[in-house]
Enzyme design. Structure first.
Site, PDB file in Angstrom:
ATOM      1  N   GLY A  17      -5.924  -2.686  11.904  1.00 43.28           N
ATOM      2  CA  GLY A  17      -4.660  -2.971  11.239  1.00 43.28           C
ATOM      3  C   GLY A  17      -3.473  -2.745  12.136  1.00 43.28           C
ATOM      4  N   GLY A  21       3.602  -2.291  11.118  1.00 45.67           N
ATOM      5  CA  GLY A  21       3.719  -0.925  10.625  1.00 45.67           C
ATOM      6  C   GLY A  21       3.242   0.148  11.579  1.00 45.67           C
ATOM      7  N   TYR A 172      -6.776   3.830  -5.454  1.00 41.35           N
ATOM      8  CA  TYR A 172      -6.237   4.186  -4.140  1.00 41.35           C
ATOM      9  C   TYR A 172      -6.524   5.650  -3.824  1.00 41.35           C
ATOM     10  CZ  TYR A 172      -2.930   5.086  -0.354  1.00 41.35           C
ATOM     11  OH  TYR A 172      -2.352   5.457   0.850  1.00 41.35           O
TER      12      TYR A 172
END
Length: 332
Positions: A17, A21, A172
């Site tokens: 990822g 960010g 989550y």
């Protein structure tokens, strides 16, 4: 040497990822310190653009974009195989990618999206790269966790939210608790190998991870809440510092199985210290991702042998039937 000045010349870093960010800023900072950076991302257009930007800003030509969709076991295996074929070593693995509070989507393999991407995807990837990490020892695995694990609960009878009403917040939190339990169990299984494993909560960071939380979906929240929220959150650049610290700090050489809140070691929640749950999660995860049918994983826990047969769940009860769109963002 302080982590502020530590370099990682000739070391290879795999970051999931990494196109935006925290992941992107982690890749940039480690590239600046001389590392060979492998960016694993689902969106190759964004990943290539990020890699090009990082190469330009750091003048480090060894920054590479590779396709990795953590919502697909097939993609994870292809990515890991390419790493094993092309890279002589892997010194640092940063399991950074994640999804947060998304709708009730399923991965390509039928898992709940948050449990599948945040935990199972990284569980499989890490296991597939363990031999390479061992060969490169001393090496490090860093799992991005979250303070949200404190209210997380593992429902071994329904990890994929098929029997009970879906709660995206709890889904989550469950996945983040799984991150910490995985970290502690893997650290035990890797004792004596020279591979360390630690988990870190990076703080509250402004990234795309919160795209599904609804914070910016109304005029009220955008105009009134965002200015106050912005005072509480860190930029991705600052949010990346804990990952960088765990990756390069010489004072953490040999430190393993720990949980860090930003850059301070802290004791995780009581349910994250449950050794039996950690071992059971390992066995269930191994079966769900297909490792136990391949002679994997390459690490074992002799003290746990014979304990877990009764604790294992039926994978047919935890696999979903519907396949939804895959989403992979970064930061926690």
């Amino acid at each position: 040497m302080s982590s502020l000045y530590a370099t990682i010349n000739e070391k290879t870093v795999v970051i999931t990822g990494a196109n935006t960010g925290i992941g992107k800023e982690t890749a940039r900072e480690l590239a600046r310190r001389g590392g060979r950076i492998i960016m694993g991302c689902r969106d190759m257009e964004k990943c290539e653009a990020a890699a090009k930007e990082i190469r330009g800003k750091t003048l480090n030509p060894h920054v590479y974009a590779r396709r990795l969709d953590l919502a697909s076991m097939k993609s994870i295996r292809e990515f890991a195989e390419r790493i094993k074929q092309e890279e002589p070593r892997v010194d640092i693995l940063i399991n950074n990618a994640g999804v947060m509070r998304c709708p009730q989507w399923k991965t390509d393999d039928g898992f709940d999206m948050q449990f599948g991407v945040n935990h199972l995807g990284h569980f499989l990837l890490t296991n597939l790269l363990l031999d390479k990490l061992k060969e490169s020892a001393p090496s490090r695995v860093i799992n991005l966790a979250s303070l949200a694990h404190i209210v997380g609960k593992l429902d071994f009878e329904d990890l994929n939210w098929e029997r009970k009403k879906f709660d995206t917040k709890q889904a989550y939190c469950q996945s983040k608790l799984a991150n910490v339990l995985f970290t502690r169990e893997l650290a035990k299984r890797l004792q004596g190998t020279g591979v360390t494993v630690n988990a870190v909560h990076p703080g509250v960071v402004a990234t795309e991870l919160g795209r599904h939380t609804g914070l910016h979906q109304s005029q009220f929240s955008s105009s009134l809440l965002s200015p106050f929220f912005s005072l509480l959150v860190k930029s991705p650049e600052h949010g990346a510092q804990p990952s960088v610290y765990l990756a390069v700090s010489e004072e953490l050489e040999g430190v393993t199985g720990r949980y860090y809140d930003v850059m301070t070691e802290k004791e995780p929640a009581p349910q994250a210290l449950d050794d039996e749950a950690a071992c059971r999660l390992w066995e269930v995860s191994s079966r769900l991702v297909g490792l136990e049918h391949e002679g994997q994983p390459s690490v074992s826990n002799p003290s746990a042998e014979g304990q877990n047969k009764a604790a294992q769940t039926n994978p047919a009860q935890t696999l979903g039937q519907n396949v939804g769109p895959a989403v992979s963002t970064v930061g926690l």
